[in-house]
Structures are given as C-alpha cells and as structure tokens.
Motif scaffolding. Structure first.
Motif, mmCIF file in Angstrom:
data_model
loop_
_atom_site.group_PDB
_atom_site.id
_atom_site.type_symbol
_atom_site.label_atom_id
_atom_site.label_comp_id
_atom_site.label_asym_id
_atom_site.label_seq_id
_atom_site.Cartn_x
_atom_site.Cartn_y
_atom_site.Cartn_z
ATOM 1 N N HIS A 10 6.121 55.925 -67.922
ATOM 2 C CA HIS A 10 7.237 56.618 -68.590
ATOM 3 C C HIS A 10 6.710 57.592 -69.630
ATOM 4 C CE1 HIS A 10 6.297 52.990 -70.924
ATOM 5 N NE2 HIS A 10 6.515 53.745 -71.966
ATOM 6 N N ARG A 28 4.764 47.533 -67.713
ATOM 7 C CA ARG A 28 5.863 48.477 -67.858
ATOM 8 C C ARG A 28 5.657 49.598 -66.851
ATOM 9 N NH1 ARG A 28 8.492 51.122 -72.264
ATOM 10 N NH2 ARG A 28 10.158 50.435 -70.896
ATOM 11 N N HIS A 49 7.896 59.044 -73.317
ATOM 12 C CA HIS A 49 8.844 58.829 -74.419
ATOM 13 C C HIS A 49 9.334 60.174 -74.947
ATOM 14 C CE1 HIS A 49 8.012 54.522 -75.331
ATOM 15 N NE2 HIS A 49 6.851 54.799 -74.770
ATOM 16 N N TYR A 53 1.523 50.484 -67.484
ATOM 17 C CA TYR A 53 0.571 49.796 -68.360
ATOM 18 C C TYR A 53 1.149 48.464 -68.803
ATOM 19 C CZ TYR A 53 3.387 51.317 -72.337
ATOM 20 O OH TYR A 53 4.409 51.528 -73.217
ATOM 21 N N TYR A 109 -2.338 54.673 -75.021
ATOM 22 C CA TYR A 109 -1.814 55.730 -75.898
ATOM 23 C C TYR A 109 -2.939 56.148 -76.850
ATOM 24 C CZ TYR A 109 2.976 54.696 -74.448
ATOM 25 O OH TYR A 109 4.131 54.536 -73.725
HETATM 26 FE FE FE Z 1 5.624 53.349 -73.830
#
Ligand code: FE
Ligand code: BEZ
Length: 287
Positions: A215, A212, A217, A191, A157
C-alpha cells in the motif's frame, strides 16, 4: 464495601467510579467496567489465564518507547483501531472512506512539485498515482496538501532502515487549481508488522500472520476539511483479503498493473517509461 461478593462486585466497582470529573469519562468508565466484568464471567477466566494476559501487557510495555508503541499495535491487530476509524467515518457518509495512519508517518517531508517522481534509485515497477481531491459538495480542493509515504522494495520504510536516504519514497505535494494531484513512485511491497513483541505473540496465539498487503499511504489536508488519512492498496496483492491490521477498504484497493492509455501517456509525458497507473479520488469531510 466490605461485603463484596461475586454477585455485587460489578455494581460496587461502577459505583466507586461514579464521581468522575466529567460526564463522558464517567460514561466510558462505567461501560468499560461492566464489559470487562462481563467478559471475565463469560470466559470463565482462571487466575492462570489472567496472569498470562497481564504478562502480555507487561511485555507490550517493555517494548514501548518513543519510537515504538506496542499497545497501538495490539489495538491494530485486534481490529480496534480500524473500528474507531470506521466509527468516526460514519458521520461523513459523503466523504471517501478513510483508514489507518500506521506508525511510519513523518511530518514535514520535502515539498515536491505536483506530478513529481519519487522513485529515485529504488528498484521495482514504476507506477503513476493520480486523481482529484474534492470536498463533499464536489468542489475541487485547489492547493490541498498531499503527504505520501510507503516502503521500499526491501519491504522497509525509510524510518526503519538507516541505509535508505532520509526521505526515501516520501514527500509532500499540493493539488493544482482543479484539485488534481499526481506522482510517480516505485511499487511498494507487502510487509510484516513487527512480530518480535507482544503483537507477534497475539498473532501466533490466534493462528494468524503479520502480513499487510502492499500500500501507499496518503494524508490529505485542506482548509475547512477534516484531515483525511488513507492508503491505496494493490488489489492483486496475495494478502489483500487478510491484512493483519484490518485496514483494507474496497474503494481503496486498485490494481497496480494497469497500463496507461494514450491520454495518460500524454499527460505524464515527463515520467520515465514504462509505468503503470492507479487512479483514486479523495472526497474530504467538512472540518
Ligand atoms: Fe504502511
Ligand atoms: C502501516 O500501515 O504501515 C501499519 C499500520 C498498522 C500497524 C503497523 C503498520
């Protein structure tokens, strides 16, 4: 309290906390003590095992600061955060299912026009995400605020990676007069949640992994409605059925590789081709 024994200690401790200042704190404390003591008895916990558990908590505290909260990660990895969210959603049967917010949300991101393309200089397949925001009486929520954030093709991120532009792959849009929203973005990646702390120790001890599934958000805010926290998952991600933090929900998992039809090509004519499409509506619970 001198004659504390194996048989009376649980009741004695519960009694010692019976003067809680409000009824709810008293209820929670009594349940917590009872369940903790039951756990110790049932697991036959030894002093060495207790010491190991305290070590994990101490290491979680050592890696917790203003930026990182290892206790929340432990809660996520044990499914407690997901359970709290699912419990909260039980009251809102007509609303769309919600899921975890995660640690990478940044408030007040740049406001973009509905239909914008967040892709910028990021590599990866382009995907157009669209749908409608409604209340639980099916009324379209015109002007609903939609905040979007996701990781880059590197798996990181923007908040984790100073080499990315400050607001890479995140922004705020508003639904049109019919509650419709749309944006284009670069396909996110699977990730790993941070594995260098107590959370990683827990996962390794349990024979699990930290991955994970990919996705995006989404957080939707509209007047008169409960804040709606969601994620849109790639149904075909290899980790879709083994999310480290138990955040995947069936209705939020959609294929990221769907080709647009004629109608979508016309509707999103200003988006650079080629792109795939993913459509998810959000129904918000009343405030
Ligand atoms: Fe996330
Ligand atoms: C995330 O969705 O980004 C996330 C959620 C829980 C823990 C770590 C990351």
């Amino acid at each position: 309290m001198r004659d504390i024994t194996f048989d009376n200690i649980t009741e004695t401790v519960i009694q010692a906390y019976s003067g809680a200042q409000d009824a709810r704190s008293g209820e929670i404390l009594a349940l917590l003590i009872q369940r903790l003591h039951d756990f110790v008895r049932e697991a036959n916990l030894t002093p060495l095992e207790w010491e190991a558990a305290m070590g994990i908590l101490a290491r979680a505290a050592a890696s917790t600061d203003g930026e990182r909260n290892e206790f929340i990660l432990l809660s996520d990895l044990l499914g407690v955060s997901a359970l709290v969210d699912l419990l909260d959603g039980q009251q809102d049967q007509k609303a769309s299912i919600t899921t975890l917010m995660g640690p990478f949300y940044v408030p007040e991101t740049p406001v973009l026009e509905n239909g914008s393309d967040l892709t910028g200089d990021n590599d990866g397949e382009r995907i157009v995400v669209y749908g409608q925001i409604r209340d639980s009486a099916d009324k379209p929520l015109s002007g609903a605020q939609i905040e979007v954030w996701q990781n880059a093709p590197s798996g990181l991120y923007a908040v984790q990676d100073p080499s990315q532009p400050e607001h890479n792959l995140r922004g705020t849009l508003h639904a049109d007069e019919n509650g419709n929203y749309a944006f284009a973005t670069a396909k996110p990646m699977s990730y790993k949640v941070p594995e260098d702390g107590a959370g990683g120790e827990l996962v390794r001890a349990g024979g699990r992994h930290c991955w994970r599934p990919a996705h995006i958000h989404i957080m939707v805010t509209a007047e008169g409605c409960k804040r709606h926290i969601s994620q849109i998952f790639d149904l075909n991600d290899p980790y879709i059925d083994e999310d480290a933090v138990f955040g995947v929900r069936g209705p939020l998992a959609v294929p990221y590789d769907q080709q647009p039809g004629e109608e979508e090509l016309a509707r999103f004519a200003n988006i650079q081709r080629p792109f795939n499409i993913a459509s998810v509506d959000f129904v918000l619970a009343p405030a």
